[in-house]
Design an enzyme around this catalytic site. Structure first.
Site, PDB file in Angstrom:
ATOM      1  N   HIS A   1      -2.197   2.094  14.981  1.00  0.00           N
ATOM      2  CA  HIS A   1      -0.403   2.333  14.077  1.00  0.00           C
ATOM      3  C   HIS A   1       0.262   2.250  15.101  1.00  0.00           C
ATOM      4  CE1 HIS A   1      -4.081   4.859  12.284  1.00  0.00           C
ATOM      5  NE2 HIS A   1      -2.997   4.080  11.562  1.00  0.00           N
TER       6      HIS A   1
ATOM      7  N   GLU B   1      -4.650  -6.241   2.945  1.00  0.00           N
ATOM      8  CA  GLU B   1      -3.658  -6.920   3.594  1.00  0.00           C
ATOM      9  C   GLU B   1      -3.826  -8.810   2.609  1.00  0.00           C
ATOM     10  OE1 GLU B   1      -3.672  -3.440   5.251  1.00  0.00           O
ATOM     11  OE2 GLU B   1      -5.266  -5.170   5.380  1.00  0.00           O
TER      12      GLU B   1
ATOM     13  N   GLU C   1       0.949  -0.796   0.000  1.00  0.00           N
ATOM     14  CA  GLU C   1      -0.461  -0.116   0.063  1.00  0.00           C
ATOM     15  C   GLU C   1       0.720   1.600  -0.036  1.00  0.00           C
ATOM     16  OE1 GLU C   1      -2.328  -0.095   3.019  1.00  0.00           O
ATOM     17  OE2 GLU C   1      -3.135  -2.248   2.967  1.00  0.00           O
TER      18      GLU C   1
END
Length: 461
Positions: free
Chosen positions: A252, A181, A150
């Protein structure tokens, strides 16, 4: 009409040639008698032109074979199957764990090292710059190597790690993918089994978990179930761990790698220093090329652009290109303190080195072992550095339950270490946003306090 709805008969077809038993048709006929076969499937009971019986009739009717020749062919095939079955039964059997596990992770370290090309830059680099330059040289060295994921191509990645690679190697070898993914890893598996060297990127560690079965159920298992006849060489780059400032939260800042640690044969690289990142990435790619190794390459987000170690402007976390090869399963030791050993990895290396300097000022001499490889663990280095001090503090930034420290402590016990072992780890929690993250992540202060306590304990010799 002997086939008019009655299925294939088991005896007396054309010219007296016995028909082989058609097990699926027999089963369908029995189901049909009980009314168990759906109406739309009942036509399959008839021995049509595409069935064995249909081909037999066609060959006899066309004069290609006589009934006796058909029967001879049946018997010849029966004998061939019997012979092959006998040969298979006489082959060596899997009679030990070593024999069963042989295809999982073939290791030919000498051949892997021979594939390592020297990296050419000399100026100090950050972690991100070091990975970028290494990928660039690997693209030059391996014509079959592809980098994708990505935003890795035109944008150069969220953190600029792949910046400029598409321009260097072309859009056919460095390209963007869907935001999915499973598709990214599935593409990598397909490229690998087709003879290419894929380096897919998973943008964040938390994004891996919905696609982990691509590694567990496909990538790692293919060489196992094919006894090494097929392989999925691949190096999966993943930005991960905690401590990212200003942009975080669970998706994240993820520190959970338990789902990776128990995949048989999977190599897990976890560099912390820029020079180790370059050397270990070369090793993973060379191992994929030579042995078909499937690796996960964990990159600490918080260290991507870190420059300093102890003081602002000291440049202590920058490093030039590595001069030595780093084999799979080899750690790195800092210092020669004799009071205790800090065993760590990833972000824990920088924190532990900072703590070690504080400890030295307080009269405690510590050494730091960077594991570098989380699977397989550097067992020889671990046992040697543990024995050197007799006191081990495992500094684990992953979660207390299922974290890396569990495997390290078990390895010390299995290896016969009789000294004192303690650990510090992050909490069993997702990582929240903002300053609240500090409440659940391992800190330098907790490492320092645990080290002081451990150093004060008497060794029982």
């Amino acid at each position: 009409d002997r086939h008019g709805g009655g299925g294939t008969r088991a005896a007396a077809p054309e010219a007296g040639v016995p028909a082989p038993v058609d097990r699926p048709a027999d089963g369908a006929r029995r189901l049909g008698r009980r009314g168990g076969l759906p109406q739309h499937l009942r036509h399959r009971r008839r021995a049509g032109p595409g069935s064995v019986a249909g081909h037999r009739r066609t060959l006899i009717a066309a004069g290609v074979l006589t009934p006796a020749e058909v029967l001879d062919r049946y018997e010849a095939k029966r004998a061939e199957v019997q012979r092959l079955a006998t040969e298979a039964s006489e082959r060596p059997q899997l009679d030990s764990a070593k024999a069963v596990m042989a295809p999982l992770a073939p290791r030919r370290p000498a051949q892997v090292e021979a594939r390592i090309d020297k990296l050419t830059w000399t100026e100090p680099q950050t972690f991100a710059q070091s990975v970028n330059r290494t990928l660039a040289q690997l693209l030059d060295q391996y014509p079959s190597l592809c980098v994708f994921g990505e935003d890795v191509a035109r944008k150069g990645g969220v953190y600029g790690v792949t910046r400029g690679l598409q321009k260097r190697a072309g859009a056919g070898r460095v390209f963007d993918t869907l935001l999915d993914e499973q598709s990214i890893l599935g593409l990598g598996l397909g490229l690998g089994v087709s003879g290419l060297l894929p380096i897919p990127e998973i943008q964040y560690l938390a994004y891996l978990h919905n696609a982990a079965d691509q590694l567990r159920g496909e990538g790692a298992s293919l060489p196992f179930f094919s006894n090494g006849q097929y392989r999925n060489p691949m190096v999966v780059r993943i930005a991960g761990y905690g401590y990212q400032k200003g942009f975080g939260g669970h998706f994240h800042n993820d520190n959970a790698i338990a789902a990776l640690r128990d995949i048989p044969g999977l190599v897990i690289a976890s560099p912390s220093r820029p020079d180790d990142a370059a050397a270990m990435l070369r090793t993973c790619v060379a191992a994929a090329d030579v042995d078909g190794t499937l690796s996960v390459f964990l990159e600490p987000i918080a260290l991507y652009h870190t420059r300093d170690l102890h003081d602002d402007g000291d440049g202590g976390w920058l490093a030039p290109a590595p001069s030595e090869h780093v084999p799979i399963g080899r750690g790195r030791t800092y210092g020669d303190g004799t009071d205790l050993t800090l065993v760590t990895f990833g972000n824990g290396v920088r924190m532990s080195l900072r703590v070690a300097r504080r400890l030295a000022a307080e009269g405690v001499a510590a050494r730091v072992l960077d594991l570098r490889w989380l699977a397989p663990l550097p067992l020889d280095d671990l046992l040697r550095e543990a024995a050197a001090t007799g006191r081990v503090l495992v500094v684990d930034e992953t979660r207390r339950t299922g974290g890396v420290s569990e495997g390290v402590i078990a390895a010390l016990s299995d290896g016969g270490f009789t000294g004192i072992v303690q650990r510090v780890a992050s909490e069993d929690s997702f990582i929240p946003l903002g300053e609240a993250a500090r409440t659940v992540l391992l800190s330098e202060e907790s490492i320092h306090d645990a080290a002081i306590s451990l150093a004060a304990q008497q060794l029982h010799i």
